[in-house]
Design a protein around this motif. Sequence first.
Motif, PDB file in Angstrom:
ATOM      1  N   GLU A 177     -63.386  45.791  -3.369  1.00 33.35           N
ATOM      2  CA  GLU A 177     -63.472  44.385  -3.743  1.00 33.35           C
ATOM      3  C   GLU A 177     -63.141  44.126  -5.206  1.00 33.35           C
ATOM      4  OE1 GLU A 177     -67.437  43.511  -2.535  1.00 33.35           O
ATOM      5  OE2 GLU A 177     -66.822  43.095  -0.477  1.00 33.35           O
ATOM      6  N   SER A 178     -62.839  45.185  -5.945  1.00 29.25           N
ATOM      7  CA  SER A 178     -62.477  45.010  -7.354  1.00 29.25           C
ATOM      8  C   SER A 178     -61.503  46.111  -7.751  1.00 29.25           C
ATOM      9  CB  SER A 178     -63.721  45.077  -8.248  1.00 29.25           C
ATOM     10  OG  SER A 178     -64.211  46.407  -8.309  1.00 29.25           O
ATOM     11  N   VAL A 179     -60.837  45.895  -8.865  1.00 21.50           N
ATOM     12  CA  VAL A 179     -59.897  46.888  -9.386  1.00 21.50           C
ATOM     13  C   VAL A 179     -60.648  48.186  -9.681  1.00 21.50           C
ATOM     14  CG1 VAL A 179     -58.369  47.433 -11.325  1.00 21.50           C
ATOM     15  CG2 VAL A 179     -58.298  45.161 -10.282  1.00 21.50           C
ATOM     16  N   GLU A 180     -61.839  48.074 -10.217  1.00 20.04           N
ATOM     17  CA  GLU A 180     -62.634  49.271 -10.524  1.00 20.04           C
ATOM     18  C   GLU A 180     -62.976  50.045  -9.250  1.00 20.04           C
ATOM     19  OE1 GLU A 180     -64.099  52.201 -12.736  1.00 20.04           O
ATOM     20  OE2 GLU A 180     -63.006  50.471 -13.490  1.00 20.04           O
ATOM     21  N   ASP A 181     -63.292  49.333  -8.172  1.00 21.94           N
ATOM     22  CA  ASP A 181     -63.546  49.991  -6.882  1.00 21.94           C
ATOM     23  C   ASP A 181     -62.312  50.763  -6.425  1.00 21.94           C
ATOM     24  OD1 ASP A 181     -66.075  48.875  -6.818  1.00 21.94           O
ATOM     25  OD2 ASP A 181     -65.575  47.370  -5.289  1.00 21.94           O
ATOM     26  N   VAL A 182     -61.145  50.165  -6.556  1.00 17.52           N
ATOM     27  CA  VAL A 182     -59.887  50.820  -6.153  1.00 17.52           C
ATOM     28  C   VAL A 182     -59.692  52.090  -6.967  1.00 17.52           C
ATOM     29  CG1 VAL A 182     -57.375  50.612  -6.066  1.00 17.52           C
ATOM     30  CG2 VAL A 182     -58.811  48.677  -5.393  1.00 17.52           C
ATOM     31  N   ARG A 183     -59.915  52.012  -8.267  1.00 15.41           N
ATOM     32  CA  ARG A 183     -59.758  53.191  -9.133  1.00 15.41           C
ATOM     33  C   ARG A 183     -60.724  54.309  -8.725  1.00 15.41           C
ATOM     34  NH1 ARG A 183     -56.519  52.317 -13.410  1.00 15.41           N
ATOM     35  NH2 ARG A 183     -56.052  50.175 -13.986  1.00 15.41           N
ATOM     36  N   LYS A 184     -61.953  53.934  -8.409  1.00 13.92           N
ATOM     37  CA  LYS A 184     -62.946  54.936  -7.996  1.00 13.92           C
ATOM     38  C   LYS A 184     -62.564  55.593  -6.679  1.00 13.92           C
ATOM     39  CE  LYS A 184     -66.881  52.862 -10.371  1.00 13.92           C
ATOM     40  NZ  LYS A 184     -68.157  52.154 -10.206  1.00 13.92           N
ATOM     41  N   VAL A 185     -62.080  54.803  -5.728  1.00 15.24           N
ATOM     42  CA  VAL A 185     -61.654  55.351  -4.432  1.00 15.24           C
ATOM     43  C   VAL A 185     -60.484  56.305  -4.625  1.00 15.24           C
ATOM     44  CG1 VAL A 185     -60.600  54.782  -2.197  1.00 15.24           C
ATOM     45  CG2 VAL A 185     -62.524  53.431  -3.051  1.00 15.24           C
ATOM     46  N   PHE A 186     -59.517  55.913  -5.450  1.00 18.03           N
ATOM     47  CA  PHE A 186     -58.371  56.778  -5.720  1.00 18.03           C
ATOM     48  C   PHE A 186     -58.828  58.097  -6.345  1.00 18.03           C
ATOM     49  CE2 PHE A 186     -55.220  58.342  -8.759  1.00 18.03           C
ATOM     50  CZ  PHE A 186     -54.183  58.638  -7.889  1.00 18.03           C
ATOM     51  N   ALA A 187     -59.682  58.029  -7.353  1.00 16.55           N
ATOM     52  CA  ALA A 187     -60.154  59.243  -8.034  1.00 16.55           C
ATOM     53  C   ALA A 187     -60.926  60.141  -7.067  1.00 16.55           C
ATOM     54  CB  ALA A 187     -61.031  58.870  -9.227  1.00 16.55           C
ATOM     55  N   TYR A 188     -61.790  59.552  -6.275  1.00 18.51           N
ATOM     56  CA  TYR A 188     -62.596  60.321  -5.320  1.00 18.51           C
ATOM     57  C   TYR A 188     -61.702  61.004  -4.278  1.00 18.51           C
ATOM     58  CZ  TYR A 188     -65.693  61.327  -1.413  1.00 18.51           C
ATOM     59  OH  TYR A 188     -66.344  61.951  -0.386  1.00 18.51           O
ATOM     60  N   THR A 189     -60.784  60.254  -3.687  1.00 19.61           N
ATOM     61  CA  THR A 189     -59.921  60.798  -2.638  1.00 19.61           C
ATOM     62  C   THR A 189     -59.040  61.910  -3.186  1.00 19.61           C
ATOM     63  OG1 THR A 189     -59.913  58.663  -1.525  1.00 19.61           O
ATOM     64  CG2 THR A 189     -58.200  60.207  -0.895  1.00 19.61           C
ATOM     65  N   THR A 190     -58.507  61.717  -4.367  1.00 23.36           N
ATOM     66  CA  THR A 190     -57.659  62.739  -4.981  1.00 23.36           C
ATOM     67  C   THR A 190     -58.474  63.990  -5.284  1.00 23.36           C
ATOM     68  OG1 THR A 190     -56.265  61.014  -5.912  1.00 23.36           O
ATOM     69  CG2 THR A 190     -56.060  63.216  -6.867  1.00 23.36           C
ATOM     70  N   ARG A 191     -59.677  63.801  -5.793  1.00 20.51           N
ATOM     71  CA  ARG A 191     -60.539  64.950  -6.096  1.00 20.51           C
ATOM     72  C   ARG A 191     -60.831  65.759  -4.834  1.00 20.51           C
ATOM     73  NH1 ARG A 191     -65.523  62.908  -7.500  1.00 20.51           N
ATOM     74  NH2 ARG A 191     -66.463  63.725  -5.628  1.00 20.51           N
ATOM     75  N   ILE A 192     -61.188  65.086  -3.753  1.00 25.90           N
ATOM     76  CA  ILE A 192     -61.494  65.785  -2.501  1.00 25.90           C
ATOM     77  C   ILE A 192     -60.260  66.527  -1.994  1.00 25.90           C
ATOM     78  CG2 ILE A 192     -62.122  65.441  -0.071  1.00 25.90           C
ATOM     79  CD1 ILE A 192     -64.445  65.132  -2.143  1.00 25.90           C
ATOM     80  N   LEU A 193     -59.096  65.896  -2.033  1.00 23.28           N
ATOM     81  CA  LEU A 193     -57.853  66.518  -1.578  1.00 23.28           C
ATOM     82  C   LEU A 193     -57.554  67.789  -2.375  1.00 23.28           C
ATOM     83  CD1 LEU A 193     -55.230  66.377   0.143  1.00 23.28           C
ATOM     84  CD2 LEU A 193     -54.231  65.108  -1.766  1.00 23.28           C
ATOM     85  N   VAL A 194     -57.604  67.693  -3.696  1.00 22.19           N
ATOM     86  CA  VAL A 194     -57.296  68.853  -4.539  1.00 22.19           C
ATOM     87  C   VAL A 194     -58.310  69.968  -4.314  1.00 22.19           C
ATOM     88  CG1 VAL A 194     -57.155  69.670  -6.931  1.00 22.19           C
ATOM     89  CG2 VAL A 194     -56.007  67.550  -6.261  1.00 22.19           C
ATOM     90  N   GLU A 195     -59.573  69.623  -4.210  1.00 25.05           N
ATOM     91  CA  GLU A 195     -60.589  70.658  -3.996  1.00 25.05           C
ATOM     92  C   GLU A 195     -60.408  71.348  -2.646  1.00 25.05           C
ATOM     93  OE1 GLU A 195     -64.359  68.795  -4.856  1.00 25.05           O
ATOM     94  OE2 GLU A 195     -64.035  68.983  -7.013  1.00 25.05           O
ATOM     95  N   LYS A 196     -59.993  70.614  -1.619  1.00 26.60           N
ATOM     96  CA  LYS A 196     -59.735  71.242  -0.316  1.00 26.60           C
ATOM     97  C   LYS A 196     -58.522  72.153  -0.380  1.00 26.60           C
ATOM     98  CE  LYS A 196     -61.803  68.002   2.905  1.00 26.60           C
ATOM     99  NZ  LYS A 196     -61.576  67.103   4.041  1.00 26.60           N
TER     100      LYS A 196
END
Length: 114
Positions: free
Chosen positions: A20-39
């Motif tokens: 619902e906000s630009v900050e939410d989008v940034r957090k989702v992107f960072a989280y998803t990328t982190r999980i992908l790289v760690e896997k």
Amino acid sequence: MVLQVPSARPCLRQRINKAESVEDVRKVFAYTTRILVEKIFSGEVKIRDDDVSLEPSEKSRFSLSDRLSSTKGFRSTWDNSDLPRMVGRFAETAARRIRHLEKHPEKTDAKIRM
């Protein structure tokens, strides 16, 4: 090299669409990328939220921290796999959502009022 990991794209798309906000989008992107790289690296590469930054106005749509780029083993995998393309697609999806939120600020304003 083509990396074989479970698709994170549907999960990302759902979370991005609910942001619902630009900050939410940034957090989702960072989280998803982190999980992908760690896997991909089986936990050998630890990534922090600030290691991959969403840069919607840049051509690549994201940037990597110097710390992550210099991590042992990361650079060769990054340069010889489709990981940059995958993260780039995540970033493009996130950038489109940010543009949408910026065009419709009432969606962000509604969240703030709640």
